[in-house]
Design an enzyme around this catalytic site. Structure first.
Site, PDB file in Angstrom:
ATOM      1  CB  SER A 143      -0.899   0.007   1.242  1.00 16.94           C
ATOM      2  OG  SER A 143      -1.546   1.255   1.400  1.00 16.94           O
ATOM      3  CE1 TYR A 156      -4.171  -2.397   4.868  1.00 19.33           C
ATOM      4  CE2 TYR A 156      -3.368  -0.209   4.287  1.00 19.33           C
ATOM      5  CZ  TYR A 156      -3.905  -1.426   3.917  1.00 19.33           C
ATOM      6  OH  TYR A 156      -4.165  -1.683   2.583  1.00 19.33           O
ATOM      7  CB  ALA A 158       3.654  -1.315  10.766  1.00 18.95           C
ATOM      8  CB  SER A 159       0.794  -5.162   8.395  1.00 21.37           C
ATOM      9  OG  SER A 159      -0.221  -4.463   7.688  1.00 21.37           O
ATOM     10  CE  LYS A 160      -1.896  -4.392   2.926  1.00 16.89           C
ATOM     11  NZ  LYS A 160      -2.174  -5.530   2.026  1.00 16.89           N
ATOM     12  CB  ILE A 189      -8.290   0.836  -4.719  1.00 15.93           C
ATOM     13  CG1 ILE A 189      -6.785   1.001  -4.976  1.00 15.93           C
ATOM     14  CG2 ILE A 189      -8.951  -0.014  -5.800  1.00 15.93           C
ATOM     15  CD1 ILE A 189      -6.428   1.689  -6.273  1.00 15.93           C
TER      16      ILE A 189
END
Length: 247
Positions: A143, A156, A158-160, A189
């Site tokens: 992302s 979110y 950090a995970s991406k 999106i």
């Protein structure tokens, strides 16, 4: 057709980017192992129709990505079936937005379980199959939040971002086996995830985009088709932004 004779394992096929990618890959000749978290009658009807329309085989594979044992069981069944996998698209994702002081450890673990740990587990099993065949393409969906940051999305993002780190390392490790590993970083999106954003806030987000509109799931799918196909045969370890120019 760009993927004729190929088999693609795609996570997150129930809706959004995953669903559109499944449709595009089938239309381009790929047989698809369509991963979803639960059995769904409408989805079953949709893949049967898609298979009839395209002539591609669409095989559902159900497991909960928040359950590592379920992921392992699904992957072991895949290995036992001796199904070849040419393409792996790690699309399924989860976000639980909150300002950092209000973000619980439980929600952090849940987001990382789906967005990172389960994808690493799937990639371990599938990459071993690819190594045996000395060929493959793996694509992660990261992302722009991982690259630019965004208020309320510390976990979110950090995970991406972890997926980007994995992409760079796996691309280096697997290149000698003719396996390419890349990532895409979508911006805003139009999906069920962004549909939950209040209209005024969503309009403000879109006003930051030079193209003045949100992207469509099909536009993300098209970039992944490029990365999965031989059209990108000399591209690995890259992160492609799909953001309408916001970056």
């Amino acid at each position: 057709m760009l993927l004729e004779g190929k088999t693609a394992l795609i996570t997150g096929c129930l809706k959004g980017i995953g669903h559109e990618t499944m449709k595009l890959f089938a239309a381009n000749g790929a047989n698809v192992i369509a991963c979803c978290e639960r059995v769904d009658g409408d989805f079953q009807s949709a893949i049967e129709k898609l298979s009839q329309e395209t002539g591609s085989s669409i095989t559902p594979l159900y497991f909960d990505m928040n359950d590592s044992e379920a992921v392992k069981s699904a992957m072991k069944s895949l290995v036992a079936s001796k199904t070849k996998v040419d393409i792996l698209l790690n699309i399924a994702g989860l976000t639980r937005d909150a300002l950092f002081p209000m973000t619980t450890l439980e929600s952090m673990k849940s987001v990382f379980e789906v967005n990172y740990f389960s994808q690493m587990l799937i990639s371990q099993y599938v990459s071993k199959l690819m190594v045996r065949r000395k060929s493959g393409s793996i694509v992660f969906v990261s992302s722009i939040t991982a690259l630019d940051g965004n208020s309320g999305q510390s976990t979110y993002g950090a995970s991406k971002a972890a997926l980007i780190g994995a992409t760079k390392t796996l691309a280096t490790e697997l290149a000698e086996h003719n396996i390419r590993v890349n990532a895409v970083a979508p911006g805003i999106i139009k999906t069920d995830m962004t549909a939950a954003i209040p209209d005024a806030q969503f309009a403000a987000l879109c006003s930051r985009i030079p193209m003045r509109r949100p992207g469509l799931p099909a536009e993300v799918a098209s970039v992944m088709l490029f990365l999965a196909s031989d059209m990108s045969s000399y591209i690995t370890g890259q992160v492609l932004r799909i953001d309408g120019g916001i970056g």
